[in-house]
Design a protein around this motif. Structure first.
Motif, PDB file in Angstrom:
ATOM      1  N   VAL A 341       4.057   8.102   2.637  1.00 55.29           N
ATOM      2  CA  VAL A 341       3.616   7.030   1.747  1.00 55.29           C
ATOM      3  C   VAL A 341       4.496   7.007   0.502  1.00 55.29           C
ATOM      4  O   VAL A 341       4.652   8.038  -0.167  1.00 55.29           O
ATOM      5  CB  VAL A 341       2.141   7.228   1.335  1.00 55.29           C
ATOM      6  CG1 VAL A 341       1.650   6.018   0.546  1.00 55.29           C
ATOM      7  CG2 VAL A 341       1.252   7.484   2.547  1.00 55.29           C
ATOM      8  N   PHE A 342       5.098   5.876   0.217  1.00 54.62           N
ATOM      9  CA  PHE A 342       5.795   5.667  -1.054  1.00 54.62           C
ATOM     10  C   PHE A 342       5.851   4.170  -1.310  1.00 54.62           C
ATOM     11  O   PHE A 342       5.618   3.365  -0.406  1.00 54.62           O
ATOM     12  CB  PHE A 342       7.188   6.310  -1.067  1.00 54.62           C
ATOM     13  CG  PHE A 342       8.059   5.947   0.100  1.00 54.62           C
ATOM     14  CD1 PHE A 342       8.783   4.771   0.110  1.00 54.62           C
ATOM     15  CD2 PHE A 342       8.162   6.807   1.191  1.00 54.62           C
ATOM     16  CE1 PHE A 342       9.596   4.443   1.195  1.00 54.62           C
ATOM     17  CE2 PHE A 342       8.966   6.489   2.276  1.00 54.62           C
ATOM     18  CZ  PHE A 342       9.689   5.304   2.285  1.00 54.62           C
ATOM     19  N   VAL A 374       5.220   4.892   8.114  1.00 57.56           N
ATOM     20  CA  VAL A 374       5.525   4.894   6.687  1.00 57.56           C
ATOM     21  C   VAL A 374       4.765   3.728   6.056  1.00 57.56           C
ATOM     22  O   VAL A 374       4.825   2.600   6.557  1.00 57.56           O
ATOM     23  CB  VAL A 374       7.043   4.759   6.432  1.00 57.56           C
ATOM     24  CG1 VAL A 374       7.325   4.574   4.935  1.00 57.56           C
ATOM     25  CG2 VAL A 374       7.790   5.983   6.956  1.00 57.56           C
ATOM     26  N   LEU A 375       4.048   4.008   4.987  1.00 56.52           N
ATOM     27  CA  LEU A 375       3.268   2.986   4.283  1.00 56.52           C
ATOM     28  C   LEU A 375       3.881   2.723   2.916  1.00 56.52           C
ATOM     29  O   LEU A 375       4.106   3.660   2.149  1.00 56.52           O
ATOM     30  CB  LEU A 375       1.822   3.451   4.102  1.00 56.52           C
ATOM     31  CG  LEU A 375       1.000   3.653   5.373  1.00 56.52           C
ATOM     32  CD1 LEU A 375      -0.329   4.326   5.050  1.00 56.52           C
ATOM     33  CD2 LEU A 375       0.775   2.322   6.063  1.00 56.52           C
ATOM     34  N   SER A 376       4.129   1.441   2.623  1.00 58.88           N
ATOM     35  CA  SER A 376       4.680   1.064   1.325  1.00 58.88           C
ATOM     36  C   SER A 376       4.014  -0.213   0.832  1.00 58.88           C
ATOM     37  O   SER A 376       3.237  -0.847   1.554  1.00 58.88           O
ATOM     38  CB  SER A 376       6.196   0.834   1.420  1.00 58.88           C
ATOM     39  OG  SER A 376       6.859   2.018   1.808  1.00 58.88           O
ATOM     40  N   GLY A 377       4.352  -0.582  -0.402  1.00 58.58           N
ATOM     41  CA  GLY A 377       3.870  -1.834  -0.979  1.00 58.58           C
ATOM     42  C   GLY A 377       5.052  -2.530  -1.635  1.00 58.58           C
ATOM     43  O   GLY A 377       6.071  -2.742  -1.000  1.00 58.58           O
ATOM     44  N   HIS A 378       4.918  -2.827  -2.935  1.00 62.93           N
ATOM     45  CA  HIS A 378       5.969  -3.402  -3.772  1.00 62.93           C
ATOM     46  C   HIS A 378       6.239  -4.870  -3.427  1.00 62.93           C
ATOM     47  O   HIS A 378       6.261  -5.704  -4.317  1.00 62.93           O
ATOM     48  CB  HIS A 378       7.255  -2.579  -3.679  1.00 62.93           C
ATOM     49  CG  HIS A 378       8.179  -2.762  -4.845  1.00 62.93           C
ATOM     50  ND1 HIS A 378       7.752  -2.822  -6.149  1.00 62.93           N
ATOM     51  CD2 HIS A 378       9.538  -2.898  -4.902  1.00 62.93           C
ATOM     52  CE1 HIS A 378       8.792  -2.988  -6.960  1.00 62.93           C
ATOM     53  NE2 HIS A 378       9.881  -3.043  -6.233  1.00 62.93           N
ATOM     54  N   GLU A 379       6.512  -5.188  -2.175  1.00 64.48           N
ATOM     55  CA  GLU A 379       6.596  -6.588  -1.752  1.00 64.48           C
ATOM     56  C   GLU A 379       5.152  -7.035  -1.478  1.00 64.48           C
ATOM     57  O   GLU A 379       4.477  -6.462  -0.619  1.00 64.48           O
ATOM     58  CB  GLU A 379       7.473  -6.712  -0.498  1.00 64.48           C
ATOM     59  CG  GLU A 379       7.887  -8.144  -0.172  1.00 64.48           C
ATOM     60  CD  GLU A 379       9.037  -8.670  -1.043  1.00 64.48           C
ATOM     61  OE1 GLU A 379       9.645  -7.888  -1.802  1.00 64.48           O
ATOM     62  OE2 GLU A 379       9.315  -9.887  -0.967  1.00 64.48           O
ATOM     63  N   TYR A 431       7.300   1.094   9.883  1.00 60.25           N
ATOM     64  CA  TYR A 431       7.368   0.989   8.423  1.00 60.25           C
ATOM     65  C   TYR A 431       6.490  -0.182   7.961  1.00 60.25           C
ATOM     66  O   TYR A 431       6.949  -1.317   7.901  1.00 60.25           O
ATOM     67  CB  TYR A 431       8.806   0.769   7.963  1.00 60.25           C
ATOM     68  CG  TYR A 431       9.725   1.945   8.184  1.00 60.25           C
ATOM     69  CD1 TYR A 431       9.908   2.907   7.191  1.00 60.25           C
ATOM     70  CD2 TYR A 431      10.431   2.096   9.380  1.00 60.25           C
ATOM     71  CE1 TYR A 431      10.761   3.985   7.378  1.00 60.25           C
ATOM     72  CE2 TYR A 431      11.289   3.177   9.578  1.00 60.25           C
ATOM     73  CZ  TYR A 431      11.444   4.113   8.570  1.00 60.25           C
ATOM     74  OH  TYR A 431      12.297   5.179   8.761  1.00 60.25           O
ATOM     75  N   ILE A 432       5.227   0.106   7.658  1.00 59.52           N
ATOM     76  CA  ILE A 432       4.281  -0.954   7.311  1.00 59.52           C
ATOM     77  C   ILE A 432       4.377  -1.274   5.810  1.00 59.52           C
ATOM     78  O   ILE A 432       4.351  -0.370   4.976  1.00 59.52           O
ATOM     79  CB  ILE A 432       2.831  -0.519   7.626  1.00 59.52           C
ATOM     80  CG1 ILE A 432       2.715  -0.011   9.077  1.00 59.52           C
ATOM     81  CG2 ILE A 432       1.848  -1.654   7.339  1.00 59.52           C
ATOM     82  CD1 ILE A 432       2.936  -1.034  10.129  1.00 59.52           C
ATOM     83  N   VAL A 433       4.472  -2.560   5.486  1.00 56.75           N
ATOM     84  CA  VAL A 433       4.350  -3.010   4.097  1.00 56.75           C
ATOM     85  C   VAL A 433       2.945  -3.577   3.935  1.00 56.75           C
ATOM     86  O   VAL A 433       2.601  -4.581   4.568  1.00 56.75           O
ATOM     87  CB  VAL A 433       5.398  -4.094   3.763  1.00 56.75           C
ATOM     88  CG1 VAL A 433       5.211  -4.570   2.314  1.00 56.75           C
ATOM     89  CG2 VAL A 433       6.807  -3.563   3.977  1.00 56.75           C
ATOM     90  N   THR A 434       2.115  -2.913   3.115  1.00 55.87           N
ATOM     91  CA  THR A 434       0.762  -3.413   2.882  1.00 55.87           C
ATOM     92  C   THR A 434       0.553  -3.581   1.378  1.00 55.87           C
ATOM     93  O   THR A 434      -0.238  -2.889   0.740  1.00 55.87           O
ATOM     94  CB  THR A 434      -0.300  -2.526   3.588  1.00 55.87           C
ATOM     95  OG1 THR A 434      -1.601  -3.112   3.416  1.00 55.87           O
ATOM     96  CG2 THR A 434      -0.281  -1.082   3.095  1.00 55.87           C
TER      97      THR A 434
END
Ligand SMILES: [Fe+2]
Length: 516
Positions: A341-342, A374-379, A431-434
């Protein structure tokens, strides 16, 4: 508008909160008979996971915390496996500067560390002040290996919008074991003042509702990662830095959150600070061992391992000590499932933050160590890439610490056979963007438009399978032995995506026991 309520129904049970809500983020305790008044509360009692990383029965921790205006109080926290409690935890206080009045006004962060608990134990707690019971609640400690778990993930959430409250409400309705936030907990600057106004009233609301939020934080552990809006200031180069001159209550991540402390104790690129030394010193005294160590950590929960990394622009992911720590962490877990996660997504086809790709250089490390997701956000939207194997063509601009263009070109191998329905064995990392957790959405018009889901800089490789940008949403993960299901839920509570991952692994000891 909420009226005064003494008895509240919380996640599956009764929680007492005898604090009178004056306004969002300000509460008055009842006056003790004949006793001195307690200071006004800025944050009502909530729980946090505490410092433990690996699962050890009898060594589980939880921190009960609350915040007040400056003042004295004789607080006590009792806990136990029944509502008779039976044990007591020591209460500690640490001063914080107020965001409004600077050095002239302080606030107090109160904490009680509960230690020595068994795994998977429902634990009741009670907070008393000057002899009066102020709050009662319960939580459950982490599940051991072999137990199915559910967690909810989202990022980029709190700025006082109704969408924040809707996401909190639908998170609550999923009855998760815990929340795994992908960063940008609060906007704009990660200060105590913003946490008080935008975070705690939403995720520790007095009641659950679409337009209210939910009483999550009093019973559900909330893990998060440090992100760009936690460190919002600029140095002379325009680089992110926590500016205590502008915000005396900056970096609330390190003082309001209590997360595992197994990361590097002296990271090469710690969260940078500037401003009057006395303010920085006051912050450091309150954060204690958490600063700067809590920027990176890992923990286990059931059959899953979570590695949480600081991906802010002041970090160079090529840093050798950081890579060694990551490799060591990933190679020593015996969990069936590994999540990393980042905040800053390595693979994102949106327009807003496409070039912030520095974390791509870690892809070979993730692949070598069998990372699943991999879990991310930002977008600020939802993107589900296909399984990706990525070989960077050198380090690109990833080492340009502080830069906004951190592009890393390279070669993709995309698993186009995995669909998460009939083919549930991905060859590569998901690589999930949530990042659609509440803040305004990015990339309007991308939903259902696969022709827009590629980028010239990536040779128009079609690595995204699903992209939803027209609604806020959250990710629900069910980890059940050798089977993982992810369901994306929108802010109306409707399912908008779902996929299943299965595996056979020598690590799995309990798959049969759970029908996996
Ligand atoms: Fe962000």
């Amino acid at each position: 508008m909420l009226s005064r309520r003494d008895f509240l129904r919380s996640a599956g049970g009764i929680t007492l909160l005898a604090l009178n809500r004056i306004d969002d983020g300000l509460f008055a305790a009842p006056t003790p008979p004949g006793g001195p008044r307690l200071p006004l509360f800025t944050v009502v009692p909530y729980i946090q996971p505490g410092p433990r990383s690996r699962l050890t029965d009898g060594d589980e921790s939880m921190v009960v915390a609350w915040q007040t205006l400056e003042g004295a109080g004789d607080f006590s926290v009792d806990f136990g496996s029944s509502e008779r409690f039976g044990r007591s935890a020591r209460c500690e206080r640490a001063a914080r500067a107020s965001g409004h009045s600077g050095d002239g006004e302080r606030r107090i962060n109160w904490t009680a560390a509960i230690d020595g608990l068994p795994l998977a134990q429902k634990t009741f707690y009670r907070v008393r002040g000057n002899g009066v019971t102020l709050a009662e609640g319960y939580f459950t400690t982490r599940q051991p290996r072999g137990r199915r778990i559910r967690f909810v993930s989202f990022g980029d959430n709190s700025y006082g919008d109704l969408s924040d409250r809707a996401i909190a409400f639908h998170t609550y309705r999923q009855h998760p074991d815990f929340v795994m936030n992908c960063g940008d907990n609060v906007y704009e600057s990660g200060t105590d003042d913003e946490y008080q106004r935008y975070f705690f009233p939403v995720y520790n609301a007095d009641a659950a509702g679409q337009r209210l939020g939910a009483p999550l934080l009093r019973s559900v552990p909330f893990y998060t990662v440090i992100a760009n809006h936690d460190v919002q200031g600029k140095d002379e180069h325009g680089h992110e830095i926590a500016d205590f001159g502008r915000s005396p209550d900056a970096l609330a991540y390190y003082t309001a959150m209590h997360l595992p402390l197994n990361g590097p104790d002296a990271p090469t690129h710690p969260t940078p600070t500037m401003g009057p030394q006395q303010r920085v010193d006051l912050f450091r005294a309150c954060a204690g061992a958490r600063f700067p160590r809590m920027a990176n950590y890992s923990f286990d929960y059931g059959d899953a391992h979570f590695l949480c990394i600081d991906s802010n622009r002041y970090v160079d992911p090529n840093d050798a000590p950081l890579r060694t720590w990551i490799a060591n962490d990933l190679s020593t877990t015996d969990a069936t499932w590994t999540f990393v996660v980042f905040h800053h997504p390595p693979f994102n086809v949106g327009d807003e933050h496409y070039s912030v790709q520095h974390m791509r250089v870690l892809a070979p490390l993730f692949e070598a160590h069998g990372v699943d997701i991999v879990l991310s956000g930002h977008e600020h939207n939802y993107q589900r890439p296909r399984p990706i194997r990525f070989t960077p063509a050198g380090i690109g601009r990833s080492a340009d610490v502080g830069g906004k263009d951190r592009r890393v070109p390279g070669a993709f191998i995309v698993d186009r056979g995995f669909d998460g329905v009939s083919n549930t064995r991905p060859d590569g990392v998901l690589y999930i963007v949530t990042g659609a957790g509440g803040k305004h959405l990015y990339d309007a018009g991308f939903t259902d438009s696969p022709s827009r889901w590629t980028h010239a800089d990536d040779d128009h490789v079609e690595y995204v399978a699903k992209m939803i940008t027209d609604r806020h949403s959250l990710s629900v993960f069910d980890v059940d032995g050798a089977r993982l299901t992810m369901t994306q839920i929108d802010e109306a509570g409707d399912e908008i995506d779902r996929f299943v991952v299965t595996k056979t692994s020598k690590r799995i000891s309990s798959a049969e026991a759970h029908g996996g």
